[in-house]
Motif scaffolding. Sequence first.
Motif, mmCIF file in Angstrom:
data_model
loop_
_atom_site.group_PDB
_atom_site.id
_atom_site.type_symbol
_atom_site.label_atom_id
_atom_site.label_comp_id
_atom_site.label_asym_id
_atom_site.label_seq_id
_atom_site.Cartn_x
_atom_site.Cartn_y
_atom_site.Cartn_z
ATOM 1 N N UNK A 79 0.859 -1.188 0.000
ATOM 2 C CA UNK A 79 0.000 0.000 0.000
ATOM 3 C C UNK A 79 0.892 1.233 0.000
ATOM 4 N N UNK A 80 0.287 2.385 -0.304
ATOM 5 C CA UNK A 80 1.056 3.628 -0.363
ATOM 6 C C UNK A 80 1.242 4.261 1.013
ATOM 7 N N UNK A 81 0.268 4.090 1.879
ATOM 8 C CA UNK A 81 0.331 4.659 3.236
ATOM 9 C C UNK A 81 -0.518 3.798 4.151
ATOM 10 N N UNK A 82 -0.254 3.890 5.452
ATOM 11 C CA UNK A 82 -1.037 3.121 6.418
ATOM 12 C C UNK A 82 -1.142 3.912 7.715
ATOM 13 N N UNK A 83 -2.302 3.826 8.327
ATOM 14 C CA UNK A 83 -2.539 4.506 9.596
ATOM 15 C C UNK A 83 -2.536 3.484 10.718
ATOM 16 N N UNK A 84 -1.809 3.777 11.791
ATOM 17 C CA UNK A 84 -1.661 2.844 12.897
ATOM 18 C C UNK A 84 -1.910 3.583 14.209
ATOM 19 N N UNK A 95 2.154 8.465 28.930
ATOM 20 C CA UNK A 95 1.967 7.822 27.639
ATOM 21 C C UNK A 95 0.705 8.390 27.001
ATOM 22 N N UNK A 96 0.800 8.674 25.720
ATOM 23 C CA UNK A 96 -0.327 9.187 24.978
ATOM 24 C C UNK A 96 -0.690 8.204 23.870
ATOM 25 N N UNK A 97 -1.951 8.240 23.447
ATOM 26 C CA UNK A 97 -2.386 7.398 22.343
ATOM 27 C C UNK A 97 -2.405 8.258 21.083
ATOM 28 N N UNK A 98 -1.738 7.793 20.052
ATOM 29 C CA UNK A 98 -1.624 8.567 18.823
ATOM 30 C C UNK A 98 -2.047 7.737 17.622
ATOM 31 N N UNK A 99 -2.640 8.413 16.678
ATOM 32 C CA UNK A 99 -2.953 7.819 15.381
ATOM 33 C C UNK A 99 -1.942 8.394 14.394
ATOM 34 N N UNK A 100 -1.105 7.528 13.842
ATOM 35 C CA UNK A 100 -0.006 7.981 12.985
ATOM 36 C C UNK A 100 -0.204 7.417 11.577
ATOM 37 N N UNK A 101 -0.210 8.305 10.601
ATOM 38 C CA UNK A 101 -0.265 7.895 9.200
ATOM 39 C C UNK A 101 1.155 7.935 8.644
ATOM 40 N N UNK A 102 1.630 6.791 8.171
ATOM 41 C CA UNK A 102 3.016 6.643 7.715
ATOM 42 C C UNK A 102 3.028 6.395 6.217
ATOM 43 N N UNK A 103 3.929 7.082 5.500
ATOM 44 C CA UNK A 103 4.101 6.879 4.067
ATOM 45 C C UNK A 103 5.594 6.910 3.742
ATOM 46 N N UNK A 104 5.936 6.343 2.609
ATOM 47 C CA UNK A 104 7.332 6.315 2.161
ATOM 48 C C UNK A 104 7.735 7.685 1.620
ATOM 49 N N UNK A 105 8.960 8.098 1.900
ATOM 50 C CA UNK A 105 9.505 9.273 1.237
ATOM 51 C C UNK A 105 9.792 8.926 -0.219
ATOM 52 N N UNK A 112 14.443 5.327 1.371
ATOM 53 C CA UNK A 112 15.205 6.434 1.952
ATOM 54 C C UNK A 112 14.526 7.066 3.162
ATOM 55 N N UNK A 113 13.486 6.391 3.692
ATOM 56 C CA UNK A 113 12.869 6.895 4.904
ATOM 57 C C UNK A 113 11.367 7.050 4.781
ATOM 58 N N UNK A 114 10.772 7.630 5.818
ATOM 59 C CA UNK A 114 9.318 7.781 5.857
ATOM 60 C C UNK A 114 8.919 9.180 6.294
ATOM 61 N N UNK A 115 7.672 9.518 5.998
ATOM 62 C CA UNK A 115 7.056 10.739 6.491
ATOM 63 C C UNK A 115 5.842 10.339 7.307
ATOM 64 N N UNK A 116 5.592 11.041 8.401
ATOM 65 C CA UNK A 116 4.470 10.691 9.260
ATOM 66 C C UNK A 116 3.658 11.897 9.689
ATOM 67 N N UNK A 117 2.350 11.680 9.827
ATOM 68 C CA UNK A 117 1.428 12.687 10.354
ATOM 69 C C UNK A 117 0.806 12.110 11.614
ATOM 70 N N UNK A 118 0.856 12.861 12.694
ATOM 71 C CA UNK A 118 0.458 12.361 14.014
ATOM 72 C C UNK A 118 -0.804 13.081 14.492
ATOM 73 N N UNK A 119 -1.709 12.321 15.080
ATOM 74 C CA UNK A 119 -2.905 12.905 15.701
ATOM 75 C C UNK A 119 -3.066 12.321 17.091
ATOM 76 N N UNK A 120 -3.070 13.176 18.099
ATOM 77 C CA UNK A 120 -3.240 12.730 19.481
ATOM 78 C C UNK A 120 -4.717 12.411 19.720
ATOM 79 N N UNK A 121 -5.023 11.148 20.001
ATOM 80 C CA UNK A 121 -6.416 10.723 20.218
ATOM 81 C C UNK A 121 -6.629 10.219 21.646
ATOM 82 N N UNK A 122 -5.728 10.623 22.548
ATOM 83 C CA UNK A 122 -5.817 10.155 23.931
ATOM 84 C C UNK A 122 -7.164 10.496 24.556
ATOM 85 N N UNK A 123 -7.569 11.749 24.441
ATOM 86 C CA UNK A 123 -8.826 12.173 25.066
ATOM 87 C C UNK A 123 -10.019 11.499 24.407
ATOM 88 N N UNK A 124 -9.943 11.283 23.093
ATOM 89 C CA UNK A 124 -11.026 10.593 22.397
ATOM 90 C C UNK A 124 -11.188 9.178 22.930
#
Length: 345
Positions: A79-84, A95-105, A112-124
């Motif tokens: 796949x091109x990207x995945x959210x975990x 410790x916080x709970x995060x939803x991270x979307x990871x994709x290849x650079x 050559x590495x990855x790029x990630x977008x993070x969303x804090x979902x602890x309160x949710x």
Amino acid sequence: MSDTGGEAPTPFETIVEAAGDPMYTLDEQGCFEYVNDALVDHVTYSRSELIGRSVALLLTDRAIERCVEVIRSLVHGERDAETVEIQVTPGDGTRRIAEVTIAMLPAAEGYRGTVGIVRDITELRRSEQQLAVLERILRHNLRNELTVITGRSEYLREQVDDEALERQAAHICAAAERIQSISEGVRELSTGVRSAEDLSTHDLAAVVDDVVEEQTTDFPEATVTVESTSPVPVLATSAVRLVVQELVQNALEHGSDRPTVTVSIRESDDEVVLRVVDDGPGIPETERRAIQQKTESPLEHGQGLGLWLVTWVLDSCGGDLSLESPDDGGTVAAVRLQRPESGHE
């Protein structure tokens, strides 16, 4: 911004700083190459302390394992990207709970590495857990106790000869039934609002006919007039039935001694409007304002779950609720729903 020695930010850096979500890039060894301001704001480390350090600094052991699994999947082209969803350690001992979307650079070849977008979902997640516990208490523990209270109060009504005591027992029974109704509202909230059901086409006129037939059986002294032609398609979830049910039942319960309710449906080019009009005393201004503003305070709040249930279902459907109390009395509840788009099934 990243440490660039006074150089102008790249277009990439400008975009990710403006986005507002925590973002980062890792090299092929899993070390930070870039972190935006939002990410730095979420941890106790400075940017200079992060750049060049392993991402493991901010992850639990299980989170590291999960991210490695995701990166392997991306490398193999599954796949091109995945959210975990993982646990992160921001550096303050928590410790916080995060939803991270990871994709290849992007790379001409290889990894050559990855790029990630993070969303804090602890309160949710915490809110979901708290709601689950409260739901269990209301649906099971409270229901069991109310069954005892209702049964004992009905027994007392049958046994006592004193008219005053009989009235008190009747009040206890009625109060228990009201609380039971709230408990049932929580159950409907769980099944109707928190589901991830997609929008689909529903015949609103058929739903109204079914609900009115059901409700008039429970309120034989009521007069309910339906003004609509069938079918009237709307775009909603199956929980739209709860909306109609709550509004009609609310109108019947809060109407006059012999309530008169009118349910009408009007169609326009882009929406369908359902109106439920009753002859009751009207909804208090404080309650109406709380529902319209979708927020409660100690001074402005509703009396139950019904109208909140309607509001939350409509939010999930892209609909809207308005409440009016005409000068001549009664309440007008107007629901606006989307018409199905051309070709939508």
